[in-house]
Design a protein around this motif. Structure first.
Motif, PDB file in Angstrom:
ATOM      1  N   ASN A 161       0.754  -1.376   0.037  1.00  0.00           N
ATOM      2  CA  ASN A 161      -0.190  -0.056   0.103  1.00  0.00           C
ATOM      3  C   ASN A 161       0.950   1.226  -0.043  1.00  0.00           C
ATOM      4  O   ASN A 161       0.263   2.406  -0.184  1.00  0.00           O
ATOM      5  CB  ASN A 161      -0.933   0.034   1.313  1.00  0.00           C
ATOM      6  CG  ASN A 161      -2.168  -0.713   1.029  1.00  0.00           C
ATOM      7  OD1 ASN A 161      -2.957  -0.492  -0.032  1.00  0.00           O
ATOM      8  ND2 ASN A 161      -2.615  -1.560   2.190  1.00  0.00           N
ATOM      9  N   GLN A 162       2.065   1.215   0.105  1.00  0.00           N
ATOM     10  CA  GLN A 162       3.030   2.453   0.148  1.00  0.00           C
ATOM     11  C   GLN A 162       3.032   3.110  -1.015  1.00  0.00           C
ATOM     12  O   GLN A 162       3.337   2.602  -1.964  1.00  0.00           O
ATOM     13  CB  GLN A 162       4.383   1.894   0.524  1.00  0.00           C
ATOM     14  CG  GLN A 162       5.353   3.004   0.868  1.00  0.00           C
ATOM     15  CD  GLN A 162       6.770   2.400   1.509  1.00  0.00           C
ATOM     16  OE1 GLN A 162       6.711   1.378   2.050  1.00  0.00           O
ATOM     17  NE2 GLN A 162       7.627   3.390   1.312  1.00  0.00           N
ATOM     18  N   LYS A 163       2.676   4.492  -1.023  1.00  0.00           N
ATOM     19  CA  LYS A 163       2.603   5.285  -2.133  1.00  0.00           C
ATOM     20  C   LYS A 163       3.974   6.083  -2.200  1.00  0.00           C
ATOM     21  O   LYS A 163       4.682   6.508  -1.150  1.00  0.00           O
ATOM     22  CB  LYS A 163       1.562   6.341  -1.942  1.00  0.00           C
ATOM     23  CG  LYS A 163       1.227   6.999  -3.018  1.00  0.00           C
ATOM     24  CD  LYS A 163       0.233   6.473  -4.100  1.00  0.00           C
ATOM     25  CE  LYS A 163      -0.188   7.467  -4.928  1.00  0.00           C
ATOM     26  NZ  LYS A 163      -0.017   6.872  -5.900  1.00  0.00           N
ATOM     27  N   ILE A 164       4.656   5.927  -3.476  1.00  0.00           N
ATOM     28  CA  ILE A 164       5.883   6.488  -3.849  1.00  0.00           C
ATOM     29  C   ILE A 164       5.510   7.568  -4.833  1.00  0.00           C
ATOM     30  O   ILE A 164       5.181   7.311  -6.157  1.00  0.00           O
ATOM     31  CB  ILE A 164       6.788   5.644  -4.386  1.00  0.00           C
ATOM     32  CG1 ILE A 164       7.092   4.323  -3.646  1.00  0.00           C
ATOM     33  CG2 ILE A 164       8.147   6.062  -5.088  1.00  0.00           C
ATOM     34  CD1 ILE A 164       8.002   4.539  -2.249  1.00  0.00           C
ATOM     35  N   SER A 172       3.590   9.760  -7.312  1.00  0.00           N
ATOM     36  CA  SER A 172       2.500   9.839  -7.997  1.00  0.00           C
ATOM     37  C   SER A 172       2.326   8.386  -8.612  1.00  0.00           C
ATOM     38  O   SER A 172       1.322   8.129  -9.271  1.00  0.00           O
ATOM     39  CB  SER A 172       2.543  10.663  -9.244  1.00  0.00           C
ATOM     40  OG  SER A 172       3.306  10.468 -10.087  1.00  0.00           O
ATOM     41  N   ASN A 222       1.527   4.274  -8.849  1.00  0.00           N
ATOM     42  CA  ASN A 222       0.586   3.262  -8.294  1.00  0.00           C
ATOM     43  C   ASN A 222       1.184   2.638  -7.375  1.00  0.00           C
ATOM     44  O   ASN A 222       2.355   2.162  -7.334  1.00  0.00           O
ATOM     45  CB  ASN A 222      -0.049   2.665  -9.375  1.00  0.00           C
ATOM     46  CG  ASN A 222      -0.912   3.550 -10.169  1.00  0.00           C
ATOM     47  OD1 ASN A 222      -2.031   4.027  -9.923  1.00  0.00           O
ATOM     48  ND2 ASN A 222      -0.894   2.914 -11.780  1.00  0.00           N
ATOM     49  N   THR A 223       0.313   2.019  -6.353  1.00  0.00           N
ATOM     50  CA  THR A 223       1.009   1.177  -5.243  1.00  0.00           C
ATOM     51  C   THR A 223       1.077  -0.252  -5.759  1.00  0.00           C
ATOM     52  O   THR A 223       0.447  -0.543  -6.751  1.00  0.00           O
ATOM     53  CB  THR A 223       0.119   0.939  -4.153  1.00  0.00           C
ATOM     54  OG1 THR A 223      -1.227   0.633  -4.267  1.00  0.00           O
ATOM     55  CG2 THR A 223      -0.139   2.346  -3.448  1.00  0.00           C
ATOM     56  N   LEU A 238      -2.489  -1.832  -5.796  1.00  0.00           N
ATOM     57  CA  LEU A 238      -3.137  -1.330  -6.803  1.00  0.00           C
ATOM     58  C   LEU A 238      -2.804  -1.869  -8.302  1.00  0.00           C
ATOM     59  O   LEU A 238      -3.935  -2.467  -9.010  1.00  0.00           O
ATOM     60  CB  LEU A 238      -3.239   0.014  -7.151  1.00  0.00           C
ATOM     61  CG  LEU A 238      -4.413   0.804  -7.841  1.00  0.00           C
ATOM     62  CD1 LEU A 238      -5.639   0.490  -7.707  1.00  0.00           C
ATOM     63  CD2 LEU A 238      -4.141   2.391  -7.755  1.00  0.00           C
ATOM     64  N   ILE A 246       9.034  -0.178  -7.906  1.00  0.00           N
ATOM     65  CA  ILE A 246       8.479   0.381  -6.832  1.00  0.00           C
ATOM     66  C   ILE A 246       8.837  -0.594  -5.688  1.00  0.00           C
ATOM     67  O   ILE A 246       9.108   0.166  -4.588  1.00  0.00           O
ATOM     68  CB  ILE A 246       6.750   0.298  -6.935  1.00  0.00           C
ATOM     69  CG1 ILE A 246       6.376   1.209  -8.021  1.00  0.00           C
ATOM     70  CG2 ILE A 246       6.087   0.382  -5.540  1.00  0.00           C
ATOM     71  CD1 ILE A 246       4.833   0.866  -8.358  1.00  0.00           C
TER      72      ILE A 246
END
Length: 158
Positions: free
Chosen positions: A41-44, A46, A48-49, A52, A151
């Protein structure tokens, strides 16, 4: 009896989705199994995770499997990123399990296809042939595998 084309296409799918290491030295299953639900779930920025992207890939696999099983093409691009929240390890395990099960079913179906079916139109002439759509799944999967790998590396670097 299996055709050479069905075996070839199934092996390409197996490679990217579940157990291959030849093209990218990894596969989607390996990448998603190696991270926690928090990392998924970690957002980097802009981007996508990982969660997702896993949902997105599974959305298309499930939708095409529905067609393979005699159903209608009900998936739409605009819904392919509408993931329910992943709020626990249980939620993440469920999504990963769905992805693996759908990947296995997808590979098995392609492997069982008759050669002639690859040249048939997929649902409607405007979508092209089964061959084109299966190749599209492979290319789409490699595209997102590359994102998942990057990611994951960014998450590990933090």
């Amino acid at each position: 009896m299996k055709s050479n084309r069905s075996e070839f296409m199934a092996s390409r799918l197996q490679e990217v989705l579940l157990s291959g290491r030849w093209i990218a030295q990894t596969n989607i299953k390996e990448q998603i199994e190696s991270i926690s639900w928090q990392q998924a779930n970690q957002k980097i920025g802009s981007l996508n995770t990982v969660a997702l992207l896993t949902y997105h890939l599974n959305y298309y696999l499930a939708g095409i499997l529905n067609v393979f099983n005699g159903g209608k093409l009900e998936i739409r691009d605009k819904y392919s990123f509408e993931m329910p929240p992943i709020q626990s390890e249980t939620d993440w395990k469920k999504l990963k399990h769905q992805f693996v099960v759908n990947s296995e079913k997808f590979v098995a179906h392609v492997e069982s296809m008759e050669d002639s079916q690859f040249d048939d139109y997929f649902v409607d002439e405007k979508y092209g042939t089964y061959q084109r759509n299966i190749e599209g799944v492979i290319e789409h999967s490699y595209y997102h595998l590359g994102q998942i790998v990057l990611i994951n590396k960014m998450i590990q670097a933090e």
